[in-house]
Design a protein around this motif. Structure first.
Motif, PDB file in Angstrom:
ATOM      1  N   LEU A  59      -5.455   4.153 -13.585  1.00 39.05           N
ATOM      2  CA  LEU A  59      -6.351   3.010 -13.783  1.00 39.05           C
ATOM      3  C   LEU A  59      -6.772   2.342 -12.480  1.00 39.05           C
ATOM      4  N   ASN A  60      -5.839   2.141 -11.582  1.00 40.08           N
ATOM      5  CA  ASN A  60      -6.157   1.402 -10.351  1.00 40.08           C
ATOM      6  C   ASN A  60      -7.347   1.953  -9.573  1.00 40.08           C
ATOM      7  N   PRO A  61      -7.491   3.284  -9.458  1.00 39.41           N
ATOM      8  CA  PRO A  61      -8.660   3.779  -8.714  1.00 39.41           C
ATOM      9  C   PRO A  61      -9.998   3.357  -9.331  1.00 39.41           C
ATOM     10  N   PHE A  62     -10.006   3.041 -10.614  1.00 43.48           N
ATOM     11  CA  PHE A  62     -11.242   2.615 -11.270  1.00 43.48           C
ATOM     12  C   PHE A  62     -11.383   1.094 -11.313  1.00 43.48           C
ATOM     13  N   LEU A  63     -10.277   0.384 -11.115  1.00 38.93           N
ATOM     14  CA  LEU A  63     -10.303  -1.072 -11.188  1.00 38.93           C
ATOM     15  C   LEU A  63     -10.509  -1.742  -9.835  1.00 38.93           C
ATOM     16  N   TYR A  64     -10.064  -1.091  -8.776  1.00 39.32           N
ATOM     17  CA  TYR A  64     -10.099  -1.709  -7.454  1.00 39.32           C
ATOM     18  C   TYR A  64     -10.967  -0.862  -6.521  1.00 39.32           C
ATOM     19  N   THR A  65     -11.858  -1.529  -5.814  1.00 38.98           N
ATOM     20  CA  THR A  65     -12.802  -0.794  -4.960  1.00 38.98           C
ATOM     21  C   THR A  65     -12.176  -0.295  -3.663  1.00 38.98           C
ATOM     22  N   SER A  66     -11.144  -0.934  -3.195  1.00 39.16           N
ATOM     23  CA  SER A  66     -10.557  -0.485  -1.928  1.00 39.16           C
ATOM     24  C   SER A  66      -9.032  -0.456  -2.014  1.00 39.16           C
ATOM     25  N   LEU A  67      -8.509   0.599  -2.582  1.00 34.54           N
ATOM     26  CA  LEU A  67      -7.063   0.785  -2.615  1.00 34.54           C
ATOM     27  C   LEU A  67      -6.603   1.336  -1.271  1.00 34.54           C
ATOM     28  N   SER A  68      -5.396   1.011  -0.908  1.00 39.44           N
ATOM     29  CA  SER A  68      -4.841   1.531   0.348  1.00 39.44           C
ATOM     30  C   SER A  68      -4.128   2.866   0.134  1.00 39.44           C
TER      31      SER A  68
END
Length: 186
Positions: A102-111
């Motif tokens: 989910l996070n890759p689709f929810l947040y534009t700039s993951l570390s």
């Protein structure tokens, strides 16, 4: 919930998650405590699971499993710590499916980039979502809950483990599909 290692840790380290018996071929692992990164605060379900796994790990290997809680950022802080861990086979992460899917689709700039930076080892536990209501809420079914929420807008709140997680998004999906009126309380 999946167990991952950062930076392509050796496969023999999977013995931690699987809690397999240490065989003669792997008797040098672990030679020191093993760290498990939990992307949630102490006391929550993932932390409790990690500590329970640690008991079995210590019994089987004689080494401690050190739980390192790295909460925040919708599990991104813990996933980043996993990504940046020394690739020596002594650091594992107990990440949730939302961390990876989910996070890759929810947040534009993951570390972190899940396919590039994390190596899934195994699924540790399968979880189910449950809805629990206080006895003062006068409903017995989901249909009654939806009707009650529409008749009493802004009266109902729902809790989750955090913004963007599966427990949050499940309720948001229910609200979008049914018109239910509930306020999120992460």
């Amino acid at each position: 919930m999946v167990a991952c290692t950062g930076s392509r840790v050796s496969a023999i380290a999977a013995a931690f998650i699987l809690l397999a018996s240490v065989t003669a071929a792997a008797q040098d692992f672990p030679s020191r405590p093993v760290r498990v990164i939990v992307p949630f605060p102490p006391g929550g379900p993932t932390d409790v699971l990690a500590r329970a796994l640690g008991e079995g790990f210590r019994e089987r290997t004689g080494q401690n499993l050190v739980v390192d809680n790295k909460p925040g950022g919708g599990t991104a802080i813990g996933a980043t710590a996993c990504k940046n861990a020394e690739p020596d086979g002594y650091t594992f992460c107990l990440l949730t499916a939302s961390t990876i899917s989910l996070n890759p689709f929810l947040y534009t700039s993951l570390s972190y980039d899940p396919p590039k930076d994390l190596e899934p080892i195994t699924n540790v536990v399968f979880t189910q979502q449950v809805m629990i209501l206080h006895k003062s809420v006068p409903v017995k079914t989901l249909a009654e809950l939806i009707a009650y929420s529409k008749a009493n807008p802004q009266k109902l709140n729902f809790g989750s483990f955090g913004v963007g997680g599966d427990s949050h998004l499940g309720f948001e999906w229910l609200k979008a599909k049914s018109g239910a009126q509930m306020t999120h309380s992460p």
